[in-house]
Write a protein that holds these residues in place. Structure first.
Motif, PDB file in Angstrom:
ATOM      1  N   ALA A   1      -0.823   6.211 -55.094  1.00  9.66           N
ATOM      2  CA  ALA A   1      -0.505   5.134 -54.155  1.00  9.66           C
ATOM      3  C   ALA A   1       0.939   5.198 -53.680  1.00  9.66           C
ATOM      4  O   ALA A   1       1.304   4.526 -52.708  1.00  9.66           O
ATOM      5  CB  ALA A   1      -0.782   3.778 -54.796  1.00  9.66           C
ATOM      6  N   ALA A   2       1.763   6.007 -54.349  1.00  7.53           N
ATOM      7  CA  ALA A   2       3.151   6.173 -53.905  1.00  7.53           C
ATOM      8  C   ALA A   2       3.212   6.836 -52.527  1.00  7.53           C
ATOM      9  O   ALA A   2       4.172   6.624 -51.771  1.00  7.53           O
ATOM     10  CB  ALA A   2       3.927   7.004 -54.919  1.00  7.53           C
ATOM     11  N   ILE A   3       2.192   7.622 -52.195  1.00 14.44           N
ATOM     12  CA  ILE A   3       2.197   8.342 -50.911  1.00 14.44           C
ATOM     13  C   ILE A   3       2.176   7.382 -49.714  1.00 14.44           C
ATOM     14  O   ILE A   3       3.033   7.475 -48.833  1.00 14.44           O
ATOM     15  CB  ILE A   3       1.029   9.345 -50.851  1.00 14.44           C
ATOM     16  CG1 ILE A   3       1.238  10.441 -51.895  1.00 14.44           C
ATOM     17  CG2 ILE A   3       0.909   9.966 -49.457  1.00 14.44           C
ATOM     18  CD1 ILE A   3       0.091  11.408 -52.016  1.00 14.44           C
ATOM     19  N   PRO A   4       1.211   6.433 -49.626  1.00 20.73           N
ATOM     20  CA  PRO A   4       1.263   5.509 -48.493  1.00 20.73           C
ATOM     21  C   PRO A   4       2.516   4.627 -48.508  1.00 20.73           C
ATOM     22  O   PRO A   4       3.006   4.237 -47.437  1.00 20.73           O
ATOM     23  CB  PRO A   4      -0.008   4.663 -48.661  1.00 20.73           C
ATOM     24  CG  PRO A   4      -0.452   4.863 -50.060  1.00 20.73           C
ATOM     25  CD  PRO A   4      -0.011   6.238 -50.427  1.00 20.73           C
ATOM     26  N   LEU A   5       3.047   4.309 -49.688  1.00 20.45           N
ATOM     27  CA  LEU A   5       4.274   3.508 -49.744  1.00 20.45           C
ATOM     28  C   LEU A   5       5.446   4.266 -49.130  1.00 20.45           C
ATOM     29  O   LEU A   5       6.226   3.702 -48.355  1.00 20.45           O
ATOM     30  CB  LEU A   5       4.599   3.125 -51.189  1.00 20.45           C
ATOM     31  CG  LEU A   5       3.711   2.058 -51.834  1.00 20.45           C
ATOM     32  CD1 LEU A   5       4.126   1.825 -53.281  1.00 20.45           C
ATOM     33  CD2 LEU A   5       3.772   0.747 -51.057  1.00 20.45           C
TER      34      LEU A   5
END
Length: 319
Positions: free
Chosen positions: A58-62
């Motif tokens: 989920a760090a990627i979309p953030l």
């Protein structure tokens, strides 16, 4: 008729512009998710992301949302298997903190410190995610992304991954177009009918609630409707022409960094299948409470400073 034509063309142009961002990102992230790179990234970030109830990936979309924009973040989220709660946490975080480079530059043009804007936005994103993670016990079911196809159970080769990514990206763009085009039509109608001044007058009682002067209403209205980036020109001009004080500008921007572009930045999360009203209410209530609290403390400190200066001035006059 001319208004609708201009709005439609603006909507199509915006969709094309955003599509050029979403399509390659969705495709790349989809293919990346099937490699060891994603597994490694997930393992490294999982402990930190777990504190706010999110998986490592989920760090990627953030990152994409904060460096680029919400559309890039959504393009990445469309490729991930997340629960409704996890998608909602990401949506709330990205609502508070996104497009940091562009929107921080807007704040600087108005005369505000970038460090203050960044601290407020990133702080709100992290605290809100942590609170939702602790308080909300539901949302464990798998998120459904509108018409985006489900992730294939077995991927036999690069070609299958590629075509699935193309399909997901294309459908995601169609859904966003269905949202963006009506928004641009509405914005064009507002511009041509000069509704912004009317809306600004309606905002006057609201400015009292926030603890700022009525001359901030135009800046507040343009930010609420058009966002920090789209409404930048209106906001900068209004700040100059309306003689808004530095203190009131800070307070208005504290509100707007938490809640701006309420129509667009809420509706674009519709393809993710999350409840939109709670998302809007979280932003609005947080913005009101935070701004009112800062205004109360600021006003109190100013009064104390004035009370301390009065005896000193009286003593110097006696001499």
């Amino acid at each position: 008729m001319q208004t609708l034509k201009k709005g439609l063309l603006a909507g199509l142009a915006t969709t094309w512009k955003l599509g050029k961002i979403i399509f390659p990102i969705t495709l790349i992230v989809t293919m990346l998710s099937q490699t060891v790179v994603m597994d490694w990234l997930t393992r490294v970030l999982s402990p930190m992301m777990g504190l706010i109830g999110l998986p490592g990936e989920a760090a990627i979309p953030l990152v994409l949302g904060n460096v680029l924009n919400l559309y890039a973040a959504i393009g990445a989220m469309l490729t991930m298997d997340l629960t409704v709660k996890q998608v909602f946490i990401l949506a709330v975080m990205l609502s508070f903190s996104h497009n940091l480079f562009v929107e921080s530059a807007v704040a600087k043009q108005v005369g505000l410190r970038i460090s203050v804007v960044l601290a407020v936005r990133i702080g709100l994103a992290l605290v809100s995610a942590w609170v939702i993670h602790l308080v909300w016990r539901g949302g464990s079911e798998q998120a459904s992304y509108g018409f985006v196809p489900a992730s294939p159970e077995e991927v036999s080769g690069t070609a299958d991954i590629f075509f699935y990514g193309v399909e997901a990206a294309f459908i995601g763009i169609l859904q966003l177009a269905a949202i963006v085009i009506p928004i641009m039509l509405f914005v064009q109608i507002m511009k041509d009918l000069s509704w912004l001044p009317v809306f600004s007058r309606w905002m006057t009682p609201f400015t009292k609630l926030l603890g700022v002067k009525p001359n901030t209403s135009t800046t507040l209205a343009s930010g609420l409707l058009f966002g920090l980036a789209y409404g930048a020109g209106v906001m900068i001009q209004a700040a100059k022409e309306d003689g808004v004080s530095k203190k009131d500008l800070y307070l208005v921007f504290i509100f707007l960094v938490a809640c701006h572009a309420v129509i667009e930045d809420t509706l674009i999360f519709a393809p993710l299948g999350i409840p939109l009203w709670p998302l809007l209410l979280v932003r609005l209530v947080t913005a009101i409470l935070l701004t009112a609290a800062v205004a109360f403390i600021w006003n109190r400190l100013e009064r104390q400073e004035q009370e301390e200066e009065q005896p000193a001035a009286a003593a110097s006059s006696d001499r």
